[in-house]
Design a protein around this motif. Structure first.
Motif, PDB file in Angstrom:
ATOM      1  N   MET A 175       0.812  -1.216   0.000  1.00 51.24           N
ATOM      2  CA  MET A 175       0.000   0.000   0.000  1.00 51.24           C
ATOM      3  C   MET A 175       0.848   1.270   0.000  1.00 51.24           C
ATOM      4  SD  MET A 175      -3.368  -0.583   0.119  1.00 51.24           S
ATOM      5  CE  MET A 175      -4.117   0.735   1.088  1.00 51.24           C
ATOM      6  N   SER A 176       1.992   1.236   0.670  1.00 53.78           N
ATOM      7  CA  SER A 176       2.782   2.454   0.881  1.00 53.78           C
ATOM      8  C   SER A 176       3.935   2.607  -0.106  1.00 53.78           C
ATOM      9  CB  SER A 176       3.340   2.468   2.309  1.00 53.78           C
ATOM     10  OG  SER A 176       4.198   1.359   2.522  1.00 53.78           O
ATOM     11  N   LYS A 177       4.084   1.690  -1.031  1.00 54.02           N
ATOM     12  CA  LYS A 177       5.260   1.738  -1.922  1.00 54.02           C
ATOM     13  C   LYS A 177       5.301   3.019  -2.747  1.00 54.02           C
ATOM     14  CE  LYS A 177       8.040  -0.949  -5.141  1.00 54.02           C
ATOM     15  NZ  LYS A 177       8.322   0.133  -6.107  1.00 54.02           N
ATOM     16  N   GLN A 178       4.174   3.435  -3.296  1.00 62.44           N
ATOM     17  CA  GLN A 178       4.183   4.619  -4.145  1.00 62.44           C
ATOM     18  C   GLN A 178       4.664   5.852  -3.386  1.00 62.44           C
ATOM     19  OE1 GLN A 178       0.571   6.974  -5.822  1.00 62.44           O
ATOM     20  NE2 GLN A 178       1.096   5.494  -7.409  1.00 62.44           N
ATOM     21  N   GLN A 179       4.152   6.056  -2.173  1.00 67.08           N
ATOM     22  CA  GLN A 179       4.567   7.234  -1.421  1.00 67.08           C
ATOM     23  C   GLN A 179       6.028   7.132  -0.992  1.00 67.08           C
ATOM     24  OE1 GLN A 179       1.683   5.894   1.598  1.00 67.08           O
ATOM     25  NE2 GLN A 179       2.975   6.887   3.113  1.00 67.08           N
ATOM     26  N   GLU A 196       1.721  13.065 -10.894  1.00 65.73           N
ATOM     27  CA  GLU A 196       2.378  12.654  -9.656  1.00 65.73           C
ATOM     28  C   GLU A 196       1.296  12.386  -8.619  1.00 65.73           C
ATOM     29  OE1 GLU A 196       5.073  15.778  -8.653  1.00 65.73           O
ATOM     30  OE2 GLU A 196       6.553  15.180 -10.158  1.00 65.73           O
ATOM     31  N   PRO A 197       1.635  11.664  -7.548  1.00 68.38           N
ATOM     32  CA  PRO A 197       0.585  11.350  -6.560  1.00 68.38           C
ATOM     33  C   PRO A 197      -0.127  12.576  -6.008  1.00 68.38           C
ATOM     34  CG  PRO A 197       2.557  10.063  -6.142  1.00 68.38           C
ATOM     35  CD  PRO A 197       2.927  11.042  -7.206  1.00 68.38           C
ATOM     36  N   GLY A 231       1.655   5.612   7.113  1.00 70.12           N
ATOM     37  CA  GLY A 231       3.034   5.943   7.462  1.00 70.12           C
ATOM     38  C   GLY A 231       3.487   7.300   6.980  1.00 70.12           C
ATOM     39  N   ALA A 232       2.568   8.240   6.814  1.00 74.36           N
ATOM     40  CA  ALA A 232       2.944   9.590   6.397  1.00 74.36           C
ATOM     41  C   ALA A 232       3.864  10.224   7.438  1.00 74.36           C
ATOM     42  CB  ALA A 232       1.692  10.443   6.214  1.00 74.36           C
ATOM     43  N   TRP A 248      -0.958  11.897  -0.478  1.00 74.59           N
ATOM     44  CA  TRP A 248      -1.983  11.214  -1.272  1.00 74.59           C
ATOM     45  C   TRP A 248      -1.306  10.123  -2.083  1.00 74.59           C
ATOM     46  CZ3 TRP A 248      -7.257  11.730  -1.394  1.00 74.59           C
ATOM     47  CH2 TRP A 248      -7.936  11.086  -2.427  1.00 74.59           C
ATOM     48  N   THR A 249      -1.954   8.986  -2.184  1.00 69.86           N
ATOM     49  CA  THR A 249      -1.469   7.914  -3.045  1.00 69.86           C
ATOM     50  C   THR A 249      -2.562   7.504  -4.009  1.00 69.86           C
ATOM     51  OG1 THR A 249      -0.560   5.671  -3.132  1.00 69.86           O
ATOM     52  CG2 THR A 249      -2.119   6.126  -1.360  1.00 69.86           C
TER      53      THR A 249
END
Length: 813
Positions: A46-50, A713-714, A77-78, A63-64
């Motif tokens: 879930m967090s790979k993109q960010q 971009e995200p 995990g922001a 935002w993702t």
């Protein structure tokens, strides 16, 4: 200085001991291995993109687009500006995971008992009992790290409260501020919410005691100091708390605007989760006894029953080889309790419960009543729908109670209270003030209650049917003979673990008896209890979390490997979404693509509703408007196949007609027959003012009209639009009011929600640059508050320490 060193040396040795024990239990971390936690694998996906964005740009995106069409990263995990308390938390967790959380369990509980004026030896004993409580180990095994994180700081929060009530106002304030800030950093508000219940029970006990002792001014002064500490702790976590609060309203934990179900039937209106979801994991009354006997109800949903089992013989009779039969016995459905599934029993320990019962007889006063009160409250609430009148009262009356599911996890409160009272039973046992006759009488009652319960279970085992809730499924697929074998194994577990508990009770009673007869020393009793507590709890813990749960770090940090299908899809350099209907790993697609799937306990409610109403029913128009270019499905050979959807609408498009409806029910229902390339739906009850600014809701489009993505971009998307006429554009991006801003040629302009989840905006004729930027005000406001709170606390901390040292110097002069 020498006196201080001697005073601190025992605590330093205990500290080192906790480090050693933590690393010893999770010893594969010393070889560079990591624990394979299912929930963490989902989180990584879930967090790979960010994380990739942060690594590539050095910036943070909140935002993702990689999951559920798009969502904020607040619960993924922001990282927030001026979050200095998080840096302290990371410094405290210096051991490799998950040994760091086990260490936190130990040290937090140790500090709590020290604050309660318990000798360091007994404090260390209690810390081991708390840290190795089976539930606390199990959640580390499956990856509920934020839950473990929050639980670990609970004792430290209680320490600050106890110190303040003991009139240690300055140190109490400082400890409570830091502890509460760390508790909030863990970001598991359900656990923090349950901690509040225990604090309320503690506060009532101290209030009654203060009234009896005529110390109400001190009580309310203490409460005032604690309120100040909590407010400051909230300030230190302002960004996270404010962002979470804002997002919660839009998530599945918030109130829905729909009054119908996907099948059209009326929907029960709630401000939080549905009651069925809240109470889905309700604890059975009989199941309470697995706090005392680990596999009384069969243990976890699937257990390894081994070679000496009836299930092993069943598979041999079917014709399996011994090796095959043994392999089959590793996942037998032994659990026959009330919950849908169970990873492992919430075993507190036979020895700890023995000591807890002893404490009921030996311990007096407010300490006993808040610990017993907390234990009973958590146990009763964990029964859920089995104790409907109490559960309904809390759901309907107690604020925020309906925001949380898996209510059995409230048992963390009793898992904290029981070891505390158990340790105080030993404190009173070693106290010369208590008469020997009273101690002996308490021992007799305790042995009779705990040992008698174990004996009754053994004698009346035939009164239990050992039938599980899923037996019908297994009977249909494997036959009655298999169920008979499983029931025999369930009875075997029942007998073995009940007998095991009886032995531990007798050993505990025996040690105390010999101590009272002056046959063994106090230190021998402490060492003896340390041995049997570790034998008891670690023995059960290792059944569920052991070295087999560890693997090479590469498999944890990069859990999803690219295959030929992924390579094929990733050759497409356009922006699109993927719907994965094949893989059972819900976050796998999020690891590689912008996905419509994902894994999260609090996704956006509107997307979740759209999924139930349309995506789950394969509504292709809805998939088209979400720009679903690829659907991973199963081919005729059972292999994954990337179905290409040529009708996907793309990233944005001009429509001919904007149709208004009067409520959310009509809006989501209209998507059943909507031509999403030509039409869009808008809820006039929400966006009536915007509609009034439009000259018309009918638009002229021609073949030359276009909207092209220039930068994607995200947290920022730029388009170039070209249209000979005024038009209305629909963007295949999730609408989220609290943060996304639209700009037309650099000027901020309004945009609206259309088609239940997407963004739409009016664009005048001509060529324009349209940009969407995620600029959540909550981040800037929260970080400003966090910085101010950090400065204030820093000054108070230095001033408090100066005052304490000055006072001690004057006292020693």
């Amino acid at each position: 200085m020498q006196f201080t060193f001697k005073k601190l040396l025992p605590h330093f040795l205990v500290f080192i001991g906790f480090v050693v024990v933590s690393l010893a239990y999770f010893n594969p971390v010393l070889k560079g291995q990591e624990i394979y936690q299912s929930d963490i694998l989902h989180y990584i996906g879930m967090s790979k993109q960010q994380n990739d964005f942060r690594e590539a740009t050095g910036e943070e995106t909140y935002w993702t687009n990689s999951a559920f069409g798009g969502m904020p990263t607040y619960q993924l995990g922001a990282k927030y500006p001026h979050n200095y308390i998080k840096k302290l938390d990371l410094a405290i967790r210096f051991l490799p995971r998950p040994a760091d959380y086990l260490f936190l369990y130990f040290i937090g509980f140790y500090i709590l008992l020290l604050c309660l004026k318990v000798d360091y030896k007994l404090s260390a004993l209690g810390a081991l009992a708390f840290g190795f409580s089976t539930y606390l180990i199990i959640i580390l095994g499956v990856g509920h790290n934020s839950k473990a994180h929050a639980i670990a700081y609970m004792p430290l929060v209680l320490s600050g409260i106890i110190l303040t009530f003991r009139k240690k106002y300055i140190i109490g304030f400082l400890v409570l501020t830091i502890a509460m800030a760390l508790e909030l950093v863990a970001n598991h508000f359900q656990m923090t919410y349950y901690l509040l219940f225990l604090v309320v029970v503690l506060g009532i006990a101290y209030l009654v005691d203060a009234n009896r002792k005529k110390e109400l001014p001190h009580y309310f002064k203490s409460v005032g100091i604690m309120v100040g500490a909590v407010v400051l702790a909230i300030g230190l976590n302002a960004t996270n708390i404010m962002a979470t609060q804002e997002y919660a309203k839009e998530s599945t934990r918030g109130k829905s605007t729909l009054t119908i179900n996907p099948d059209g039937s009326p929907k029960e209106i709630t401000s939080g989760l549905d009651k069925d979801k809240i109470t889905e994991y309700s604890y059975g009354f009989l199941e309470s006894l697995n706090l005392f006997v680990p596999r009384l109800m069969g243990g976890g949903s699937l257990e390894d029953v081994g070679k000496e089992s009836a299930s092993y013989q069943y598979f041999l009779r079917l014709g399996a080889t011994p090796v095959q039969a043994l392999e089959q016995t590793k996942r037998i459905p032994t659990y026959w309790g009330e919950q849908p599934i169970l990873e492992a029993p919430a075993y507190v320990g036979a020895v700890i419960i023995f000591l807890f019962v002893l404490g009921l007889f030996l311990v007096k006063g407010r300490l006993k009543w808040w610990l017993v009160g907390g234990t009973l409250l958590s146990l009763l609430l964990s029964y859920g729908y089995h104790l409907a009148f109490l559960t309904d009262f809390f759901i309907n009356v107690v604020p925020l109670y309906d925001k949380f599911r898996a209510i059995t996890s409230i048992q963390v409160i009793l898992e904290l209270c029981m070891p505390v009272l158990g340790v105080f039973a030993l404190v009173r046992l070693f106290n010369d003030v208590v008469r020997e006759e009273e101690k002996l009488k308490a021992l007799k009652y305790t042995a009779a209650i705990t040992g008698g319960l174990a004996i009754l279970l053994l004698l009346f085992k035939s009164s239990f049917d050992f039938a599980g809730g899923n037996d019908g499924f297994y009977r249909q697929n494997y036959g009655q003979e298999f169920i008979d074998a499983v029931k025999e194994d369930r009875m075997s577990f029942f007998m073995k673990d009940t007998f095991r508990t009886l032995i531990l009770v007798l050993l505990s009673a025996g040690m105390i008896f010999f101590y009272l007869r002056k046959k063994i020393s106090q230190n021998a009793v402490i060492i003896g209890f340390a041995i049997i507590i570790l034998f008891d709890l670690v023995g059960v813990d290792r059944r569920y979390v052991n070295n087999e749960n560890f693997t090479a770090s590469i498999k944890v940090n990069k859990p999803y490997q690219e295959n030929q299908l992924d390579q094929y899809i990733r050759k497409d350099t356009t922006e699109f979404r993927v719907l994965d209907l094949f893989n059972r790993e819900p976050a796998r697609a999020s690891y590689f693509y912008n996905s419509l799937s994902g894994y999260h306990a609090a996704k956006l409610k509107r997307f979740d509703e759209l999924y139930d109403f349309h995506i789950a029913k394969n509504n292709m128009e809805v998939l088209n408007m979400l720009n679903t270019k690829y659907i991973i499905a199963e081919d005729e050979k059972g292999s994954p196949f990337p179905f290409t959807n040529p009708d996907a609408n793309g990233n944005a498009w001009f429509i001919n007609s904007l149709k208004s409806v009067s409520n959310s029910n009509e809006e989501i229902s209209a998507l059943d027959s909507l031509n999403t390339k030509q039409e869009a739906i808008i809820d006039a009850s929400v966006f009536d003012d915007y509609l009034k600014t439009l000259k018309s809701t009918q638009f002229v489009t021609d073949s030359l009209a276009s909207i092209k993505v220039q930068d994607y971009e995200p947290n920022k998307i730029k388009y170039v639009t070209n249209n000979a006429s005024d038009g209305f554009a629909v963007f295949s991006e999730i609408y989220y009011q609290q943060g996304w801003n639209a700009y037309l040629d650099g000027k901020k302009v309004p945009h609206v929600r259309v088609n239940y989840v997407l963004r739409g905006m009016f664009i005048p004729s001509g060529t324009h640059e349209v940009a969407f930027k995620f600029e959540p005000e909550v981040i800037s406001k929260g970080s400003t508050i966090a910085m101010a709170s950090s400065i204030i606390f820093g000054l108070l901390f230095l001033g408090g320490l100066f005052y304490i040292f000055k006072t001690k110097k004057e006292e020693s002069a």
